[in-house]
Write an enzyme that holds these catalytic residues in place. Structure first.
Site, mmCIF file in Angstrom:
data_model
loop_
_atom_site.group_PDB
_atom_site.id
_atom_site.type_symbol
_atom_site.label_atom_id
_atom_site.label_comp_id
_atom_site.label_asym_id
_atom_site.label_seq_id
_atom_site.Cartn_x
_atom_site.Cartn_y
_atom_site.Cartn_z
ATOM 1 N N GLU A 88 6.568 12.222 -11.781
ATOM 2 C CA GLU A 88 5.454 11.400 -11.290
ATOM 3 C C GLU A 88 5.205 10.227 -12.239
ATOM 4 O OE1 GLU A 88 2.532 14.700 -9.130
ATOM 5 O OE2 GLU A 88 1.834 13.565 -10.855
ATOM 6 N N GLY A 223 -3.425 -6.127 18.302
ATOM 7 C CA GLY A 223 -3.715 -6.075 16.866
ATOM 8 C C GLY A 223 -5.101 -5.572 16.534
ATOM 9 N N THR A 225 -6.155 -2.426 16.007
ATOM 10 C CA THR A 225 -6.120 -1.435 14.939
ATOM 11 C C THR A 225 -5.806 -2.084 13.600
ATOM 12 O OG1 THR A 225 -5.449 0.307 16.484
ATOM 13 C CG2 THR A 225 -5.000 0.679 14.156
#
Length: 1241
Positions: A88, A223, A225
């Protein structure tokens, strides 16, 4: 050959990624930091503790790091010992350089220099890594380098004296400040800048305390969303909490509104919504919890107003809150009352051109001049629709100019004002054949399904799904949701289905046939006509690849011949709610999926030989013998067999031909008594459910299924022995043994090292719980309720550090081991019915406890630790009913989160808590005859928290009670009151002066019993309770005390439940009615099964003066609880006499006359009032007073005016002077009679 325009910026899914070593800080500092960030409205990712960890970091975490703005790295003493953590860290360090990821280190009980130079614990950890990675020292070097780079950054240093709460708050404040100053990540998205500015103007966040709803309206693919996401990410940090709820319409169709409400509970309130069982319960709870919070909620793709009402309601949210709704339905927004409606316009020609170039050309490459003209032509053709632009640009990326011109010439065959399917079709046409097949299967059958489920099916079809799905994602044709589901835009789905419809004019020659269960008017649909025609006229051909016939209701289909006999290429078949006049017996050998609900034959036909089958699902079928084993081929691809609720199945088949089976579901197979031994050879089996296999008596002596994760034996009542665990079964996480006859758990249970949940409820033969169980370090949930022979918990139970739930109700446990105080993560402790229980002297260490259930334990004075209010800071529910103590600790007033306190039938209790916690909503303390510091009344009032109650009545006073709600507000408040009782699973009884069965009863009769049939919908998951209405007549006045009963019987006569109606000694001659509500938990868990489909309620009494005239019954489900509460309250309100006002005035006149003549010297009464600021409790309202007045005129008038206002007098008495003459006594008798009539109602 690429555009010089900048690439699309990263869409940040998370604000903060937390990197930490779980064993060091998960339940301490990391957990506190996580909640501090969430409280600031900062979206934070932390990996779940049950996330499967391999040798290297998984793709989920890689993606989470890449989609985060910040990373907070908590460097603890053993951080470097985890290769996972170091992976990580390396990825975070890479992101810091390449993506300008902001990184904040926290040095938790380590010195920064120790980390930078890798000394101390870090030195030891790397020595081990160098030994383990001798062949890959480059990896270790990268880890060292990353650790040094991160440790060189300024951060927070904590030692043992540091105040962690202050540090976590400081980190949250700093990140919040930076986020607030950051420009929105999407401001440079083409065409979005002006649209975002306009939305911000509508939202008007500056110094605005009002609540606003802004609608974003426009056609599909425009568009909406995207705009909502950009605005949401830009402003969400200005709110206490926020959530973007995607795909409301689609999730509503699949999961229902309760599921969506539960998401809001989890995301907005950081709590589970598991106790939300119906829409109205969820609405009530959300309103109560959100009304004090400043929240931002986005509801994406709404198509019905009831979705908005159920999720954000009206006037639910705290001051300054904002709601954004995206929809294709402008009228919906107007009807709801949106503050502003923003219509999303198409991109203009220049914006469309820029967006097309970004999608069609690779980053870093300039667009050649010969592409310019045709690029503008493509952009203009899409008519400014972003979805079409993105799909078309993705399809053309990497193609030559000649290919572009050829595609454009094809598009020019369609006029510009046509729909966009031709533009979307360009992208489809550019796919490889297997990619097309995947796309069409998703569009027709699998949209919304889990990728992990569908992947093996595609793989068995030789579609190469790993690369195929990836290509579809790259070309913007398919998306993978956060829940790992396959998703595509509605327009793309329609385009895909139009491709199939265009394959042939004859439906039997098309590749796919479907009828969706989500279509209520399916009979009027073209898809139903096509499927029905193919089946009834036997028009199928080898071209048919898949057929999904999933109907919302039963449908009879007449067949002339076997409709599948000509579909020899059929790979996917699903049938639900279709009954054929003759059952087809031919199945294609090409089948990969066979799902047939209520399959009508006793066995699959002898010709059934699908060697490539992946899933076999035949729930609720008549199967006795699954298949003919002699002719069966090897089925190495078969992963799942579901034979749930096959009532005729007595034995399982030989599974040796299915060696890779991963799931076997046999629950509800009541006659199953024999398991083929090959089951225990299935080393890939992950799920094995034998729930409610009542005839199953034995399992092998030992089992070892290395891949098993979920094992269910609940309801196998004849099973007396659980097998030994013969080897490594560390993947098993859930083991359910509810209601089995097992006598002991084997010591080898210690081999279940990954077990998270162990459910032993109602194992009445289980003698003890072995101490070895405390070695199960992963255990979180331990259920022992109803194990009546278990008399002690293991002394070392405190070793179960992750335990969250310990339910040991109705056991023989008498003492809790001291180590229980080490369970710092315990949230629910249930010990009800453990007679003679001894509690520890302190609750110190149980700060996470939310539910504490100690009812009926025989607790004496001083048994409850004095520090309960100090140590149990998270406690919300406390049940102490039916115990023997005289008082409870004063510190209970400090339980600031307490919502429910139960103390009923504590017969020795003298003093109730005073003051009560301000958070308290319900206190039950009725039947406590010795308590003196609270009025013995029932108090009900409304507040910001909804309906609140304090019940301190004597048990004898329970029979008669009129709600303290006036006529003016009764219609509004009564439904709230009843719905609240239903939500809390409380039974109740209402007496009314009613002379007929009300219309809300589903079934009724003129006799003493009534029967109702239970449909499939009335199961344990949907049933809230049963309401019985009884209309009766009192033939003569009587002081008899005989009880009246209501018995619930199954259709075969078995008694399922009995309830007792109150006594009717105060009822006068005439017609009356009583309604009794019985919550579902009082009835058998599987009511439909136990009642054999029919429930009969019968009323009986030993009182000869009471005659039952009729009965009615209604089943109350989650869905109609609110409707029932409303109907029920209307019945109650009809009990209010319209002549009540004049009657009270007459009483006042009589009382005043008696008063002036000296005949009435005292009036005693108990009266419930509205909550006031003058109370016996500090800081809270109460609605109870107990008053005794003298003979002045004012108290009498006050009494009767209150009576008029609240319709609510319980007891009163009048006494006269000894020298009153006969006339005066007659007046007094008249007044008493009038008052008695009023009391009786």
């Amino acid at each position: 050959m690429a555009s010089s325009a900048s690439s699309t910026p990263t869409i940040w899914t998370h604000d903060v990624f937390l990197s930490f070593r779980g064993e060091d800080t998960r339940t301490s500092f990391t957990d506190h930091l996580y909640h501090a960030l969430i409280q600031k409205g900062i979206g934070t990712f932390r990996d779940e503790e049950n996330l499967k960890r391999g040798k290297s970091i998984g793709p989920v975490l890689l993606k989470a790091i890449e989609e985060s703005r910040f990373a907070v790295v908590i460097l603890s003493e053993d951080y470097a010992s985890s290769g996972w953590c170091l992976d990580e860290l390396a990825h975070i360090a890479e992101g810091m350089k390449e993506r300008k990821l902001h990184v904040f280190p926290v040095f938790y009980h380590v010195k920064p220099s120790e980390v930078r130079h890798q000394t101390g614990n870090f030195s030891e950890a790397f020595a081990k890594h160098e030994e383990n990675f001798k062949g890959n020292m480059e990896k270790v070097d990268n880890w060292r380098k990353a650790l040094g780079e991160i440790a060189a950054i300024w951060g927070w240093v904590l030692d043992k004296d540091s105040k962690e709460a202050e540090v976590t708050q400081d980190i949250a404040d700093k990140i919040s400040t930076i986020l607030h100053r950051m420009p929105s990540f999407g401001e440079d998205l083409i065409g979005m800048g002006p649209r975002i500015e306009k939305m911000e103007l509508f939202l008007d966040l500056k110094e605005r305390d009002d609540v606003r709803t802004i609608g974003i309206w426009g056609m599909g693919g425009i568009g909406k969303t995207t705009l909502a996401e950009l605005v949401y990410n830009k402003i969400r940090n200005q709110f206490q909490t926020s959530h973007f709820l995607h795909d409301v319409r689609e999730e509503y169709e699949k999961q229902g509104l309760v599921s969506l409400q539960n998401v809001l509970f989890e995301k907005l309130l950081c709590c589970s919504g598991d106790d939300t069982h119906n829409v109205h319960m969820g609405m009530s709870s959300l309103k109560r919890r959100l009304r004090t919070k400043k929240v931002l909620i986005v509801l994406d793709d709404v198509d019905h107003q009831k979705q908005v009402q159920a999720l954000v309601g009206n006037d639910w949210l705290g001051r300054g809150s904002r709601v954004i709704i995206t929809t294709r339905n402008e009228q919906l927004l107007k009807a709801y009352g949106a503050y502003h409606i923003f219509e999303v316009e198409k991109l203009n020609d220049e914006e469309a051109f820029q967006l097309f170039c970004k999608k069609a050309f690779k980053k870093g490459h300039e667009m050649a001049d010969d592409y310019t003209k045709v690029s503008k032509g493509f952009a203009k053709y899409t008519n400014g629709l972003p979805l079409a632009i993105e799909v078309l640009g993705g399809a053309l990326c990497g193609k030559t100019v000649a290919e572009w011109e050829s595609k454009f010439a094809k598009l020019k065959e369609y006029p510009d004002d046509k729909d966009i399917f031709p533009a979307l079709r360009i992208s489809y046409d550019g796919l490889e054949e297997t990619e097309k097949q995947i796309f069409l299967d998703i569009a027709c059958f699998f949209k919304g399904d889990y990728r992990d489920r569908v992947h093996p099916i595609f793989d068995a079809c030789n579609f190469h799904p790993t690369i195929g799905i990836s290509v579809l994602q790259d070309k913007c044709l398919v998306k993978i949701t956060e829940g790992n589901r396959l998703w595509m835009h509605d327009l793309l789905q329609q385009m895909g289905r139009s491709v199939v419809l265009g394959e042939s004019f004859e439906p039997g020659k098309r590749s796919r046939l479907w009828v969706s269960e989500n279509v209520s008017e399916y009979r009027d649909s073209r898809s139903w006509d096509d499927v029905n025609t193919v089946l009834e006229d036997n028009l199928g051909t080898i071209a048919v690849h898949g057929m999904f016939l999933t109907l919302p209701a039963k449908e009879e289909i007449e067949l002339d011949a076997d409709p599948f006999s000509n579909m020899r290429g059929l790979k996917l078949l699903k049938i639900c709610n279709a009954n054929f006049s003759e059952c087809p017996e031919y199945f294609s050998r090409q089948l990969r999926l066979l799902e047939w609900h209520e399959y009508p034959l006793e066995s699959l036909p002898p010709s059934f030989r699908p060697s490539s089958l992946v899933e076999l699902r035949l729930p609720n079928s008549r199967i006795k013998q699954l298949w003919h084993e002699m002719r069966l081929p090897m089925m190495e691809k078969l992963m799942l067999i579901d034979l749930s609720d096959c009532k005729c199945l007595t034995k399982t088949p030989d599974f040796s031909k299915a060696p890779n089976l991963m799931g076997l579901v046999l629950q509800g197979c009541e006659k199953l008594s024999e398991l083929h031994p090959t089951i225990w050879d299935l080393q890939h089996l992950a799920v094995l459910s034998l729930k409610d296999c009542e005839c199953l008596e034995s399992l092998p002596h030992s089992i070892c299924l290395e891949s098993l994760e979920f094992f269910v034996l609940s309801g196998c009542s004849r099973l007396e022995r659980f097998p030994e665990i013969g080897g490594n079964m560390g993947h098993l996480s859930k083991l359910h043994l509810v209601g089995t006859g097992i006598r002991e758990l084997p010591l080898s249970i210690e081999n279940l090292t990954g077990l998270i949940e162990l459910n032993l409820e109602a194992c009445k033969n289980l003698l003890s719980l072995p101490s070895i169980i405390c070695s199960l370090a992963s255990l979180k949930y331990l259920h022992l309720s109803g194990c009546s022979l278990i008399d002690q918990l293991p002394e070392n139970i405190g070793s179960l550090e992750l335990l969250k739930v310990l339910d040991a109700c109705q056991t023989a446990i008498r003492r809790l081991p001291l180590s229980i105080l080490l369970l710092k993560n315990l949230q629910r402790l249930c010990l009800a019915g453990c007679k003679g229980l001894q509690l520890p002297h302190s609750f110190s260490g149980l700060s996470s406890l939310v539910f504490l259930i100690l009812s009926g334990c025989g607790l004496g004075e001083g048994a409850i630790p004095d520090d309960i209010g100090i140590c149990l800071s998270s406690l919300r529910v406390l049940h102490l009913s039916e115990n023997n103590f005289e008082s409870i600790p004063e510190s209970i007033s400090q339980l600031s989160e307490l919502r429910e306190l139960s103390l009923f039938k504590c017969c020795n209790l003298r003093f109730l808590p005073e003051p009560l916690p301000l958070s308290l909503k319900h206190m039950e303390a009725h039947g406590c005859p010795l308590q003196t510091n609270y009025p013995k009344t029932l108090n009900v009032w409304t507040s910001a928290e909804g309906i609140c109650t304090i019940d301190c009545r004597d048990s004898k006073g329970d029979e008669v009670h009129r709600l303290p709600i006036d006529e003016e507000h009764g219609e509004q408040l009564l439904p709230m009151y009843f719905e609240d009782l239903i939500e809390r699973q409380k039974g109740f009884e209402l007496r009314v002066t009613y002379t007929r069965i009300p219309d809300w009863c589903s079934e009724y009769s003129s006799g003493t019993s009534v029967t109702i049939q239970l449909s499939d919908s009335e199961d344990s998951n949907s049933l809230m309770g049963v309401a019985v209405f009884v209309f009766f007549k009192i033939l003569e006045n009587s002081s008899e005390m005989e009880e009246t009963f209501c018995h619930f019987h199954a259709s075969d006569g078995r008694l399922l439940h009995r309830c007792v109606f109150g006594n009717y000694e105060n009822f006068r001659v005439g017609s009356h009615a009583v309604c009794c509500y019985v919550p579902a938990f009082s009835l058998p868990r599987n009511l439909k099964k136990e009642s054999k489909g029919g429930l009969r309620a019968s009323v009986s009494t030993n009182r000869p003066s009471l005659k039952v005239k009729g009965c009615g019954i209604r089943l109350i489900s989650h869905q109609d609880a609110a409707k029932f509460a409303h109907d029920f309250s209307q019945t109650a309100l009809q009990d209010v006499n319209p002549n009540f006002g004049p009657h009270c005035k007459y009483m006042i006149d009589v009382a005043l006359k008696l008063e002036s003549s000296g005949n009435v010297i005292e009036v005693d009464y108990h009266l419930r009032e509205r909550p006031s600021t003058s109370t016996v409790n500090q800081g809270r309202s109460t609605s109870s007073t107990t008053t005794s007045t003298d003979s002045s005129i004012q108290p009498v008038q006050s009494l009767l005016s209150k009576l008029y206002e609240y319709l609510d007098i319980l007891y009163f008495s009048l006494s006269s002077c000894s020298n009153c003459n006969k006339k005066k006594k007659e007046k007094e008798r008249l007044l008493k009679r009038k008052m008695f009539r009023l009391y009786e109602g």
